[in-house]
Design a protein around this motif. Sequence first.
Motif, PDB file in Angstrom:
ATOM      1  N   LYS A  15      89.285   0.904  35.129  1.00 44.66           N
ATOM      2  CA  LYS A  15      88.177   0.216  35.262  1.00 44.66           C
ATOM      3  C   LYS A  15      86.796   0.820  36.111  1.00 44.66           C
ATOM      4  CE  LYS A  15      86.548  -4.093  37.419  1.00 44.66           C
ATOM      5  NZ  LYS A  15      86.923  -5.222  38.135  1.00 44.66           N
ATOM      6  N   GLY A  16      85.848   0.671  35.499  1.00 47.71           N
ATOM      7  CA  GLY A  16      84.211   1.273  36.374  1.00 47.71           C
ATOM      8  C   GLY A  16      83.584   2.379  35.708  1.00 47.71           C
ATOM      9  N   GLN A  17      82.989   2.911  36.335  1.00 49.74           N
ATOM     10  CA  GLN A  17      82.117   4.313  35.771  1.00 49.74           C
ATOM     11  C   GLN A  17      82.855   5.552  35.844  1.00 49.74           C
ATOM     12  OE1 GLN A  17      78.247   4.022  37.482  1.00 49.74           O
ATOM     13  NE2 GLN A  17      77.670   2.140  36.264  1.00 49.74           N
ATOM     14  N   ALA A  35      83.503  -2.362  27.233  1.00 50.84           N
ATOM     15  CA  ALA A  35      83.065  -0.861  27.829  1.00 50.84           C
ATOM     16  C   ALA A  35      82.027  -0.248  27.106  1.00 50.84           C
ATOM     17  CB  ALA A  35      84.121   0.298  28.020  1.00 50.84           C
ATOM     18  N   THR A  36      81.142   0.435  27.544  1.00 43.91           N
ATOM     19  CA  THR A  36      79.992   1.128  27.031  1.00 43.91           C
ATOM     20  C   THR A  36      80.277   2.528  27.051  1.00 43.91           C
ATOM     21  OG1 THR A  36      78.768   1.225  29.044  1.00 43.91           O
ATOM     22  CG2 THR A  36      78.183  -0.596  27.284  1.00 43.91           C
ATOM     23  N   VAL A  37      80.355   3.092  26.003  1.00 43.03           N
ATOM     24  CA  VAL A  37      80.457   4.659  25.862  1.00 43.03           C
ATOM     25  C   VAL A  37      79.142   5.425  25.339  1.00 43.03           C
ATOM     26  CG1 VAL A  37      82.056   6.366  24.888  1.00 43.03           C
ATOM     27  CG2 VAL A  37      82.854   4.012  25.102  1.00 43.03           C
ATOM     28  N   ASP A  38      78.710   6.413  26.234  1.00 39.11           N
ATOM     29  CA  ASP A  38      77.545   6.946  25.828  1.00 39.11           C
ATOM     30  C   ASP A  38      78.086   8.530  25.794  1.00 39.11           C
ATOM     31  OD1 ASP A  38      75.825   4.875  25.797  1.00 39.11           O
ATOM     32  OD2 ASP A  38      75.670   5.005  27.979  1.00 39.11           O
ATOM     33  N   LEU A  39      77.845   9.144  24.432  1.00 40.84           N
ATOM     34  CA  LEU A  39      78.417  10.604  24.490  1.00 40.84           C
ATOM     35  C   LEU A  39      77.170  11.366  24.681  1.00 40.84           C
ATOM     36  CD1 LEU A  39      79.846  10.444  20.833  1.00 40.84           C
ATOM     37  CD2 LEU A  39      80.952  10.642  23.002  1.00 40.84           C
ATOM     38  N   GLN A  40      77.519  12.541  25.796  1.00 39.94           N
ATOM     39  CA  GLN A  40      76.418  13.483  26.108  1.00 39.94           C
ATOM     40  C   GLN A  40      76.310  14.547  24.851  1.00 39.94           C
ATOM     41  OE1 GLN A  40      77.427  15.405  29.881  1.00 39.94           O
ATOM     42  NE2 GLN A  40      77.825  13.258  30.838  1.00 39.94           N
ATOM     43  N   ASP A  86      80.428   9.309  28.902  1.00 38.59           N
ATOM     44  CA  ASP A  86      80.122   8.496  30.199  1.00 38.59           C
ATOM     45  C   ASP A  86      80.572   7.039  29.794  1.00 38.59           C
ATOM     46  OD1 ASP A  86      79.097  10.536  31.509  1.00 38.59           O
ATOM     47  OD2 ASP A  86      77.187  10.445  30.809  1.00 38.59           O
ATOM     48  N   VAL A  87      81.621   6.612  30.584  1.00 35.95           N
ATOM     49  CA  VAL A  87      82.247   5.308  30.238  1.00 35.95           C
ATOM     50  C   VAL A  87      81.897   4.262  31.465  1.00 35.95           C
ATOM     51  CG1 VAL A  87      84.140   3.757  29.687  1.00 35.95           C
ATOM     52  CG2 VAL A  87      83.834   6.463  29.001  1.00 35.95           C
ATOM     53  N   ASP A  88      81.695   2.903  30.990  1.00 35.12           N
ATOM     54  CA  ASP A  88      81.397   1.789  32.062  1.00 35.12           C
ATOM     55  C   ASP A  88      82.322   1.002  31.627  1.00 35.12           C
ATOM     56  OD1 ASP A  88      80.751   0.303  34.027  1.00 35.12           O
ATOM     57  OD2 ASP A  88      78.519   0.281  33.524  1.00 35.12           O
TER      58      ASP A  88
END
Length: 296
Positions: A205-207, A145-150, A160-162
């Motif tokens: 699973k998913g965004q 998964a990719t994890v982007d912190l706001q 935001d998790v994908d």
Amino acid sequence: MTMTVAVIADGTGKTLAKTESWVPALGGGRNIALPGSDIPADTKWHVRITITGQSKLVPIGTDDDGHAVMSITRPVSGDGVSVVHTGDATVYERDSALDRVRWASDQQVVTTAADRIRTLADPSLPDDTVVLNRTPDHTAGGGDATVDLQDGDTNETVADVDASAGGWLVVADSVLRPGWSATVDGEPSDLVTADNAGGAVWVPKGQHTVRLHYAVPRAAIGGLVTGGAILVAVAASVLVSVSVRRRRRRRPADPGDGPVTGPDGDATDGPDDRSADTLESAVDPTPTATQRNQTT
């Protein structure tokens, strides 16, 4: 008083490391951290201790040669720990520490605190494995998964998790305290204990957008109580004001008062026909109950 501790190179007299801190008094042993990780191992040096801001002599333990008695503690080689800030506070940095917010595609359940500590201290534990204290309702599927912190603040963490498969978003904060809550795509989600002291949220699973938010416990109830008290106080103030004005309007005119001529030349019934504000001033100069409240 201020204590300055400096590491001085023997040959050149160059200051290799230095820290300064305020201390109320000296008594017993004192630990002083210095950012000296970059000093070459073969460099010979000595320590200079300087005390300022003290009018009296400061006792410092010395050996038979008059040198200050000290011992040196170095970080374990290869442990990735270094001193990055010194002074009134000391900050250590561990290069091998995991991210504060990370993705875990696997899980281990360890039910006792002592066993969890041993498990977490084991270097063979994979970075993508979270240690839980009870069997959860979900099982991580082993996907990435990719994890982007706001951008956020101390009261909120938004990521935001994908994810290619379901797994855990692990947060190394004390988010199991009262007041913390979690949502996934705006829907409430459970916060479970993770890595013994942090928390984790199950993410399918998913965004998805995961939000951890802190609100002061029972703050809403307190606001309702305060708002209700203010409304009661305002209502009471209005009732007192209306009652006082009505009583003053009904006060009989003094028999000795003559007719009062109004602006149109017609006679009026007396002082009661004046405006309410003028009436209060003319009849009774003492502040009304409402006026006293406003004054205080």
